[in-house]
Design a protein around this motif. Structure first.
Motif, PDB file in Angstrom:
ATOM      1  N   LYS A 131      -5.154  -3.815  -3.858  1.00 40.36           N
ATOM      2  CA  LYS A 131      -5.564  -3.483  -5.270  1.00 40.36           C
ATOM      3  C   LYS A 131      -5.359  -1.827  -5.293  1.00 40.36           C
ATOM      4  N   ILE A 132      -5.155  -1.340  -6.445  1.00 40.05           N
ATOM      5  CA  ILE A 132      -5.238   0.055  -6.959  1.00 40.05           C
ATOM      6  C   ILE A 132      -6.782   0.345  -7.107  1.00 40.05           C
ATOM      7  N   MET A 164      -4.742   7.431   1.447  1.00 44.20           N
ATOM      8  CA  MET A 164      -4.347   8.330   0.354  1.00 44.20           C
ATOM      9  C   MET A 164      -4.891   9.615   0.887  1.00 44.20           C
ATOM     10  N   ASP A 174      -1.939   2.747   4.561  1.00 45.06           N
ATOM     11  CA  ASP A 174      -2.875   2.156   3.297  1.00 45.06           C
ATOM     12  C   ASP A 174      -3.806   3.127   2.759  1.00 45.06           C
ATOM     13  N   PHE A 218       0.875  -1.135  -0.015  1.00 46.50           N
ATOM     14  CA  PHE A 218      -0.068  -0.080   0.074  1.00 46.50           C
ATOM     15  C   PHE A 218       0.846   1.275  -0.138  1.00 46.50           C
ATOM     16  N   ARG A 244      -8.889   3.526   3.170  1.00 46.38           N
ATOM     17  CA  ARG A 244      -9.121   2.049   2.596  1.00 46.38           C
ATOM     18  C   ARG A 244      -9.728   1.282   3.869  1.00 46.38           C
ATOM     19  N   ILE A 301       2.582   8.353  -3.431  1.00 43.41           N
ATOM     20  CA  ILE A 301       2.122   8.826  -4.738  1.00 43.41           C
ATOM     21  C   ILE A 301       0.843  10.055  -4.494  1.00 43.41           C
ATOM     22  N   SER A 302       0.067   9.711  -3.684  1.00 42.39           N
ATOM     23  CA  SER A 302      -1.027  10.656  -3.417  1.00 42.39           C
ATOM     24  C   SER A 302      -0.569  11.840  -3.008  1.00 42.39           C
ATOM     25  N   ARG A 360       3.279   2.535  -1.583  1.00 43.76           N
ATOM     26  CA  ARG A 360       3.653   3.255  -2.612  1.00 43.76           C
ATOM     27  C   ARG A 360       2.427   4.152  -3.304  1.00 43.76           C
ATOM     28  N   GLN A 361       1.242   3.546  -2.976  1.00 37.51           N
ATOM     29  CA  GLN A 361       0.043   4.477  -3.605  1.00 37.51           C
ATOM     30  C   GLN A 361      -0.250   5.841  -2.575  1.00 37.51           C
ATOM     31  N   CYS A 362       0.208   5.332  -1.152  1.00 37.23           N
ATOM     32  CA  CYS A 362       0.030   6.562  -0.407  1.00 37.23           C
ATOM     33  C   CYS A 362       0.638   7.636  -0.766  1.00 37.23           C
TER      34      CYS A 362
END
Length: 335
Positions: free
Chosen positions: A133-134, A98, A96, A18, A227, A24-25, A20-22
């Motif tokens: 998941k994305i 964003m 986890d 998770f 999430r 990048i946001s 990376r998504q966090c």
């Protein structure tokens, strides 16, 4: 070195799916005057490696800190973040979750305009995911912590603690630290930090902020994407006895620490009825949080588990007495 306007604190433990998504946001934020402090709680997976991959993209604004040993809770790494933050303001993001591109700008502009110590967003997007998941925008659901009409513009809350506590026990304040924005000197001057607990430490932190902030601002903006995972700590208990033990350790600590804090404020000393209502609310809410622990049990079996566990000498003694008194009072009123 010029201090950043905002410190974004992200506690992390085994979040390689998770983080990376966090990050990048945050990187996508339209407001750029920030630092990011990822505080690793001794992860055993590749979380730190994932963070390091993004270091070049943050132009020195991303820092990786770590706890001395695994604490087993989010509060300890958040405290490390508070201690090491350089920003005028602090906001927390779960590893986890964003934020939206407009979040940091909305927070900062609102706080500056109203000179707020705490900014509280009343709306958040949530989505359900158990596989890392994305997220898909179609999965997002907009939720609000206010059931009544709310102004389309920011609103300073009254300084009247009677009104704030009334709204608190009526669940009009979302009590998790994400979706909020704190002036750092307010936290430091009032010595507000997170107790070391595996669960509900954020409730105590946010309650202190609600009681101590003179300028508590609510804004109608949605800022966070939360999430909801099926593999969270609170979903792992199957054995009712294990569930009762975990639950009572949490609630007795929450009640004890909250009561200790209220005991230091003249308002609660002068208004014992409000103090009682707050403690009753906390016990009630923890029951509703943990109903799944006792699914399939008859009421008398649940009661038996609690009464037996209340004899546990490891429980916080003050909190145990308060919770026991609540149980017996409720039982008497039901007769």
């Amino acid at each position: 070195m010029i201090e950043p306007k905002i410190s974004v604190v992200i506690p992390m433990y085994n979040a390689e799916k998770f983080i990376r998504q966090c990050l990048i946001s945050v990187l996508s934020s339209k407001f750029k005057d920030y630092e990011v402090l990822v505080v690793d709680d001794c992860s055993t997976d590749k979380s730190v490696e994932e963070v390091k991959k993004l270091l070049p993209h943050f132009d020195g604004r991303l820092k990786i800190l770590s706890t001395e040993k695994n604490s087993g809770c989010a509060g300890v790494p958040r405290n490390v973040g508070i201690k090491n933050a350089a920003g005028k303001y602090i906001t927390f993001i779960d590893n986890d979750d964003m934020i939206l591109p407009t979040a940091l700008g909305d927070f900062f502009e609102s706080a500056e305009k109203f000179k707020a110590e705490v900014v509280h967003t009343v709306k958040a997007f949530v989505f359900y995911d158990s596989e890392g998941k994305i997220f898909n925008r179609a999965d997002l659901q907009l939720q609000s912590d206010l059931s009544d009409d709310f102004s389309a513009t920011p609103r300073l809350e009254t300084e009247d603690l009677h009104k704030r506590m009334k709204d608190y026990v009526e669940e009009k304040y979302f009590w998790l630290p994400w979706g909020k924005f704190f002036r750092r000197d307010f936290l430091l001057e009032n010595k507000i930090d997170f107790p070391k607990m595996t669960h509900s430490e954020d409730i105590i932190f946010c309650f202190k902020c609600l009681c101590l902030a003179k300028k508590y601002l609510r804004i109608p903006n949605a800022t966070n994407i939360h999430r909801i995972r099926n593999d969270s700590l609170s979903k792992k208990f199957i054995n009712p006895n294990e569930g009762a033990k975990f639950f009572l350790n949490v609630i007795t600590r929450v009640v004890s620490l909250t009561d200790e804090f209220m005991n230091g404020l003249e308002f609660f000393k002068a208004n014992p009825d409000v103090r009682r209502d707050v403690l009753k609310f906390l016990v009630d809410k923890h029951f509703s949080f943990n109903k799944y622990l006792f699914k399939g049990l008859e009421p008398y079996e649940v009661q038996k588990n609690f009464y037996e566990e209340l004899q546990n000498p490891e429980l916080d003694s003050k909190g145990k007495n308060l919770v026991a008194a609540y149980f017996f009072t409720e039982q008497a009123l039901m007769r």
